[in-house]
Every structure is written in structure tokens, then in C-alpha cells.
Design an enzyme around this catalytic site. Structure first.
Site, PDB file in Angstrom:
ATOM      1  N   GLU A 127       0.307  -1.097   9.965  1.00 20.10           N
ATOM      2  CA  GLU A 127      -0.846  -1.733  10.587  1.00 20.10           C
ATOM      3  C   GLU A 127      -0.811  -3.236  10.338  1.00 20.10           C
ATOM      4  O   GLU A 127      -0.070  -3.726   9.492  1.00 20.10           O
ATOM      5  CB  GLU A 127      -2.150  -1.191   9.968  1.00 20.10           C
ATOM      6  N   GLN A 152     -13.513  -6.799  10.496  1.00 23.39           N
ATOM      7  CA  GLN A 152     -13.892  -5.482  10.990  1.00 23.39           C
ATOM      8  C   GLN A 152     -15.226  -5.118  10.367  1.00 23.39           C
ATOM      9  O   GLN A 152     -15.333  -5.006   9.138  1.00 23.39           O
ATOM     10  CB  GLN A 152     -12.814  -4.465  10.602  1.00 23.39           C
ATOM     11  N   TRP A 155     -17.418   2.941   7.308  1.00 19.83           N
ATOM     12  CA  TRP A 155     -16.685   2.546   8.519  1.00 19.83           C
ATOM     13  C   TRP A 155     -17.303   3.171   9.766  1.00 19.83           C
ATOM     14  O   TRP A 155     -17.550   4.365   9.813  1.00 19.83           O
ATOM     15  CB  TRP A 155     -15.227   2.993   8.395  1.00 19.83           C
ATOM     16  N   ASP A 171     -10.726  -4.921   7.425  1.00 18.54           N
ATOM     17  CA  ASP A 171      -9.789  -6.038   7.641  1.00 18.54           C
ATOM     18  C   ASP A 171     -10.403  -7.394   7.998  1.00 18.54           C
ATOM     19  O   ASP A 171     -11.198  -7.478   8.938  1.00 18.54           O
ATOM     20  CB  ASP A 171      -8.865  -5.739   8.831  1.00 18.54           C
ATOM     21  N   PHE A 216     -11.180  -3.219  17.370  1.00 22.82           N
ATOM     22  CA  PHE A 216     -10.354  -3.155  16.169  1.00 22.82           C
ATOM     23  C   PHE A 216      -9.716  -4.522  15.908  1.00 22.82           C
ATOM     24  O   PHE A 216      -9.951  -5.493  16.624  1.00 22.82           O
ATOM     25  CB  PHE A 216      -9.266  -2.076  16.328  1.00 22.82           C
ATOM     26  N   SER A 217      -8.853  -4.561  14.907  1.00 23.19           N
ATOM     27  CA  SER A 217      -8.296  -5.844  14.456  1.00 23.19           C
ATOM     28  C   SER A 217      -7.451  -6.538  15.511  1.00 23.19           C
ATOM     29  O   SER A 217      -6.896  -5.900  16.407  1.00 23.19           O
ATOM     30  CB  SER A 217      -7.457  -5.625  13.196  1.00 23.19           C
TER      31      SER A 217
HETATM   32  C1  FRU Z   1      -6.479  -1.353   9.059  1.00 19.48           C
HETATM   33  C2  FRU Z   1      -7.074  -0.743  10.304  1.00 19.48           C
HETATM   34  C3  FRU Z   1      -6.455  -1.382  11.525  1.00 19.48           C
HETATM   35  C4  FRU Z   1      -7.511  -1.184  12.564  1.00 19.48           C
HETATM   36  C5  FRU Z   1      -8.761  -1.343  11.763  1.00 19.48           C
HETATM   37  C6  FRU Z   1      -9.908  -0.522  12.260  1.00 19.48           C
HETATM   38  O1  FRU Z   1      -7.284  -1.244   7.934  1.00 19.48           O
HETATM   39  O2  FRU Z   1      -6.859   0.642  10.301  1.00 19.48           O
HETATM   40  O3  FRU Z   1      -5.202  -0.863  11.883  1.00 19.48           O
HETATM   41  O4  FRU Z   1      -7.427  -2.130  13.593  1.00 19.48           O
HETATM   42  O5  FRU Z   1      -8.457  -0.978  10.439  1.00 19.48           O
HETATM   43  O6  FRU Z   1     -11.091  -0.868  11.632  1.00 19.48           O
END
Ligand code: FRU
Length: 614
Positions: free
Chosen positions: A322, A168, A176, A152, A208-209
Site C-alpha cells: 500500500e 484518512q 475506521w 494514513d 482513500f489515500s
Molecule cells: C493504508 C490504507 C490504504 C487505503 C487507506 C484506506 O493504511 O489501507 O491502502 O487507501 O488505508 O483508509
């Protein structure tokens, strides 16, 4: 950093048979068991280069400074072969003794076996880390991290002529993990400069975001024009934290009172904005598993009051909700304004995996009320009908009250498997959004490339004024420079309603087929034969957008980068964003009908000069 006596430790360790004999200069390795190894770093180099093998599981790397825990990172330390290196910056620990207490995931039958792992022979110290852009599929004009994984875009704000973009980020691998806020900025929305990480994981968890705002009236008490970030601290549970920056978002101080919002269920991605009508701060929080967005208010950005929840049973529900955003948008051609609530959803998108839906309605500062047709069923609306548009949110404080958004150009279905290595994922081009009223009386989001994108154009290499299109096909060569990156603008007219196919193809026989079908008012995009696709069964796909107008003509703006194609309706009625991995660039564009005649009213092709994104 202290030097250890390399010779004596080598002798001793050799006698005990516990030290890797091939460790690089300045690194001492002690194997403690089948899955535990100590790495002592005694050198003044800038980086410890960690060897990664993508297919193995993460090792837990506990970093100790003078014996005390400093941080923990998770790295896929190479077992059989080194796919690439990632840099761990040790220059910041200059006066300390640095020891990595590493627990590898793979249990071994003996220490002897564990000692054979490729990482122990290849881990090394260096003052440099090569970030040159060499990968075939690395975008030439889209924002992309220098290396490592990105998902994100988040925390974006505009201040003093600079567009800040956080994202992110995993600095320790191209999958990830280790969520950190990476940071880039731009003066023009097309050339990007990369900065050191802005917010790193702490005792409450990964970062996170979230979102940022400029606190112009010093409502939080950290100072006028302080940049305030709210993000999700993700450890065992998810909670919301605050950090603030007095140097325009370069460095953040984490608020000692964190977390500032806790709930008893999963909630993330706080997105805040100043509500001029109610003179309060608003915050949307994704109540992810409950498929709803929570609305909060605050006078000071630190204390938040839950006011309402929106979304139960409404719109697309087949995945977690999200990354919310709530924007007041003008309705084109009127003085009217409406609110649009952006809701990213994964999975459950119209063509599988992740996608961005939105709802249009009203907002009184406490409750979002969606427009509901007489049928009582709120239609599901998508911001982009491609497979690679996710986590889309807007810049805070953009000039002239513009609403500028950017999305992650990938899909959780295969983002970690796409055929790139040093980096994974790019962001979409920036887009300006507003609303328009469709023929059905519904409000839809208009999505257009931001005006700054025009600056990417270099030479106009093709200009066609009016040509007939038939079954035979009308072919045009595409530019060759810079692997064929280009912008293509065209207008079609098919008065009798025959579908018109627009094909991009290369010498390898790979092709993308787009079809404008005036009879059912759709524009489709088929990438099943577009190039490499066998890395995921979810990648080959045919997607389709409604044109939201009853017209026999269609204008398109299309941007082709090395591994993506963005298609925009000329007036913003729809957008389609898709990744493609052709083994060689598409070299020919062909317009054809299955039968009957249509017209290519105009066609312009511009080369694009690579921007600084890398
Ligand atoms: C969306 C998400 C968010 C979270 C982030 C973690 O792609 O799942 O909800 O904050 O990625 O990296």
C-alpha cells in the site's frame, strides 16, 4: 429549514405509538420497524449531534434533502450507552427539509425493543461541538485530528510557505469508516491548524489515500498553480479519481470524467510526481493484493499509461502493498543520487502488523530497477523499526528539494482499540530523509527529525557532561511539566562492548527498557511493561533495530509525548517509533550495564511546550 408542527405530530405519533416520546426539541423520530427509523430534523442549529457506542455495529444513515438522497454515512449509533457524540453539520442544508432514513444493523424482535435504543433519547441539536483536548493520552506536540478516527497521512504538498497535510479521516466516529480527506496545515511543521474536510465520499465511493501536486505549468488545463489531487475512489471496487483546487487545497472540485484509471484488480493510493529528467508525470499505484507497485506516465495528469510493475517476489511480501512513494535522494557525503521506492506493507512488518519497507535502485521514468547484491537476494530494509510507523509518504514540492516524510503513528493490529476515545491516532514527527552507504556497501535510508522540530525545545533542564555507568545504575529525573513531554539527547560509549540499558520508569512500576548492544550492533525497545497494554495481545512488544555501524558509541535523540516515544539514531541510521500508555508519566531515566563499565558522554533534557495540534 422548515419548522414542522411539533405538537400535532407528537399527538398523532403518540396515538399511533410510533414516535419516540423523548426526542429532543426540533427532532421528530418515527420508528418504522425493527431496524428502520426516520429522523426528521427541523431546526436551524449548526449540528445534529449523533450519539455513538463504539462496540455496536454501524447503522446506515441515509441523508435525504427534500426527499432526495444527499449522502450516506455509517455511524455506530448508541444502543445501550453513549460513549461520545459526533457532529453532523446540518448548517449547509439550511433551506431544505432534512430527513435521515436510518437502518440499524441490530435486528430487534419488536419495534418496542428498537425504540429503547439509547440513541433515540440522546440525539440532539446544537450550535457547538466541544473539541477541547481533555484526554490523558492525547499528544501534546504531534499532529492529531480534533476528533474522530485518522489513518494514513496523504496528499501532502507545500505551497507559498504552508505545509498542507491531508489524512484518512472518519468524522463520524473513532474507528475506521466514511473515509474522507481531513485537512490540516502548518507554517512550521510543528503547530497545526485544522480545516474543514477537503474531499468527501461521492457516488464512486469513499475517498482513500492519494497524493497532491502543484501544477506549475498548467499541464492539466485547470489553471497555473492549480493543486491537483489523485485519490482512490473506493466503492464496490477501487479506481483512481482526480480533484483540483484553485484555493490552495481548501476546496476541491471533483473531476467530472472520474474515474481516470480503472483496473480489473485491487489498486490504490496513487502517488504522483513531476519527473524533471523525462519531463513527464509519473505515478505509482499499489497493486495491493499482487504485492507490486505499478508505474504510470502522463503528460497531463488525466491520461495515464501503464509502463511497468515492480516488486513481485521481492522484499517483504507477507501483506498487502500500500501507499507507495518514489523519491530521488542524495547519498550523504557524495554527489550521487539514487531512487528509493517506499512500500508500506500490512501485515508482514518485522515485529507484526504494519510497517514501511523501502527499496533502493534506479529509475528511468518508466521502470524502477532495484539494486541487487551478488547473492541475487534483495535485502529487506525498514524505514522505522518500531511498531507504530505506517503509511509513510513525502510532501510534494517541499522547499530546497527537501524530502520530508510523515507517517501514521499506529498499527492496523490495534489502532482501533488503543485507549483513547474522542480521537484515534496521531502522526509521527516530520522527518527528513536521504541515503547513506552502509559498511556492507548497501544504501540505506537516513531518517532524522526535520530541523523544524528543534523549535519544540523549551528549557534545557538537565545537562550532564560525562558520567560512568555501571551495574548500579545512574538515574536522572525527567521533567514533570505538561505530563513530562520532553526531548532527551544522549551519547553512550561502551568500549568493552557491554550492552547498556536505558530505562524510563514511573512510580506505578511501569517501564520501557531500551538496550544499546555494541556487540551485535543493535538498539532494542521493550514496551511489554510500559503501561496499559491489555487492549490488544499484539501491543506488548520488544522491537530491535540494527545500528548499521560497528561502533561502541551511540548517540540518540528521543521525543516523549503523552502516548508515544520516537527514538532517532543521532546520524539517522535508524528510527524506532512506538506508542506507550503509561498510567502516569515516566519520571525517571536510568542508565545501567549488566556488568562492567560504560560511559554516558553527554545527556541533555529539554522540556517541550505543547504546540497547537488540537
Ligand atoms: C493504508 C490504507 C490504504 C487505503 C487507506 C484506506 O493504511 O489501507 O491502502 O487507501 O488505508 O483508509
Amino acid at each position: 429549514m422548515k419548522y414542522f408542527n411539533h405538537l400535532s405530530t407528537t399527538l398523532l405519533a403518540g396515538m399511533l405509538g410510533i414516535m419516540s416520546m423523548n426526542a429532543a426539541e426540533g427532532i421528530e423520530i418515527n420508528h418504522l420497524g425493527t431496524n428502520n427509523t426516520l429522523v426528521r430534523v427541523s431546526d436551524d442549529a449548526r449540528y445534529l449531534l449523533l450519539p455513538v457506542e463504539e462496540s455496536v455495529d454501524d447503522a446506515t444513515v441515509n441523508v435525504l434533502l427534500n426527499g432526495r438522497p444527499e449522502t450516506t454515512i455509517y455511524v455506530r449509533l448508541a444502543r445501550n450507552k453513549v460513549d461520545y457524540y459526533v457532529p453532523f453539520d446540518i448548517s449547509r442544508y439550511k433551506d431544505s427539509e432534512v430527513v435521515l432514513n436510518i437502518v440499524t444493523a441490530q435486528g430487534r424482535s419488536s419495534v418496542r425493543e428498537a425504540k429503547d435504543d439509547a440513541c433515540w433519547k440522546t440525539i440532539k441539536l446544537s450550535d457547538d461541538f466541544d473539541t477541547s483536548n481533555v484526554e490523558k493520552f492525547r499528544p501534546a506536540f504531534h499532529h492529531t485530528p480534533l476528533y474522530g478516527w485518522m489513518n494514513d497521512p496523504n496528499g501532502m504538498f507545500y505551497k507559498d510557505g504552508t505545509w498542507h497535510l491531508y489524512y484518512q479521516y472518519n468524522p463520524y466516529g473513532s474507528k475506521w469508516q466514511n473515509m474522507t480527506w481531513g485537512h490540516s496545515s502548518s507554517r512550521d511543521l510543528v503547530n497545526w491548524e485544522h480545516h474543514p474536510n477537503a474531499i468527501e465520499p461521492d457516488g464512486l465511493g469513499a475517498v482513500f489515500s492519494g497524493s497532491c501536486i502543484v501544477d506549475k505549468a498548467n499541464t492539466a488545463g485547470f489553471g497555473k498553480d492549480e493543486v491537483i489531487a489523485l485519490y482512490t475512489s473506493a466503492g464496490m471496487s477501487q479506481m483512481q479519481s482526480l480533484a483540483h483546487s484553485s484555493d490552495n487545497g481548501a476546496n476541491f472540485n471533483v473531476y467530472p470524467g472520474n474515474p481516470i484509471i480503472t483496473l480489473e484488480s485491487e489498486a490504490r493510493d496513487p502517488n504522483m510526481f513531476w519527473n524533471e529528467e523525462t519531463k513527464e508525470w509519473n505515478l505509482l499505484l499499489a497493486h495491493a493484493l499482487d504485492h507490486e507497485m505499478l508505474v504510470f506516465t502522463s503528460p497531463d495528469l488525466k491520461t495515464w499509461t501503464l509502463q511497468s510493475a515492480f516488486g513481485k517476489g521481492i522484499g517483504a511480501q507477507d501483506g498487502v502493498w500500500e501507499c507507495p512513494d518514489l523519491l530521488q535522494l542524495p547519498v550523504n557525503g557524495t554527489d550521487e543520487k539514487k531512487w528509493a521506492l517506499i512500500c508500506n506493507l500490512n501485515p508482514g512488518g518485522p515485529f507484526g502488523g504494519s510497517a514501511t519497507q523501502y527499496f533502493v535502485g534506479d529509475f528511468d521514468g518508466k521502470t524502477f530497477t532495484v539494486d541487487t547484491p551478488e547473492s541475487g537476494v534483495v535485502p529487506t530494509k525498514w524505514m522505522d523499526y518500531g511498531k507504530d510507523h505506517y503509511a509513510t509518504v513525502s510532501w510534494s514540492n517541499a522547499p530546497d528539494d527537501r524530502k520530508v516524510v510523515i507517517g501514521w503513528m499506529s498499527n492496523w493490529q490495534y489502532a482501533a482499540e488503543v485507549p483513547t476515545r474522542q480521537f484515534r491516532s496521531a502522526n509521527t514527527l516530520p522527518r527528513d530523509v536521504s541515503l547513506f552507504k552502509g559498511n556492507d556497501g548497501e544504501y540505506y535510508m537516513s531518517v532524522l527529525p526535520s530541523p523544524e522540530v528543534d523549535a519544540l525545545r523549551d528549557k534545557k533542564v538537565t545537562a550532564i557532561k560525562s558520567k560512568g555507568i555501571s551495574k548500579k545504575g545512574l538515574s536522572v529525573s525527567l521533567p514533570k511539566a505538561n505530563d513530562g513531554i520532553c526531548e532527551i539527547d544522549f551519547r553512550l560509549n561502551s568500549p568493552k562492548g557491554q550492552p547498556v540499558t536505558v530505562t524510563l520508569s514511573n512510580a506505578a512500576g511501569e517501564h520501557v527498557d531500551m538496550v544499546f548492544n555494541p556487540s551485535d550492533h543493535t538498539f532494542s525497545f521493550d514496551r511489554t511493561q510500559s503501561g496499559l497494554s491489555d487492549f490488544s495481545q499484539d501491543f506488548p512488544a520488544k522491537v530491535k533495530a540494527p545500528t548499521l555501524r560497528e561502533s561502541t558509541s551511540q548517540s540518540i535523540r528521543m521525543f516523549i509525548d503523552r502516548s508515544s516515544i520516537e527514538v532517532f539514531d543521532g546520524e539517522g541510521n535508524f528510527a524506532l517509533t512506538n506508542l506507550v500508555f503509561p498510567t502516569s508519566p515516566y519520571s525517571t531515566m536510568t542508565f545501567s550495564t549488566g556488568a562492567g563499565k560504560a560511559t554516558l558522554n553527554s545527556l541533555e533534557i529539554y522540556t517541550i511546550t505543547p504546540s497547537t495540534n488540537n
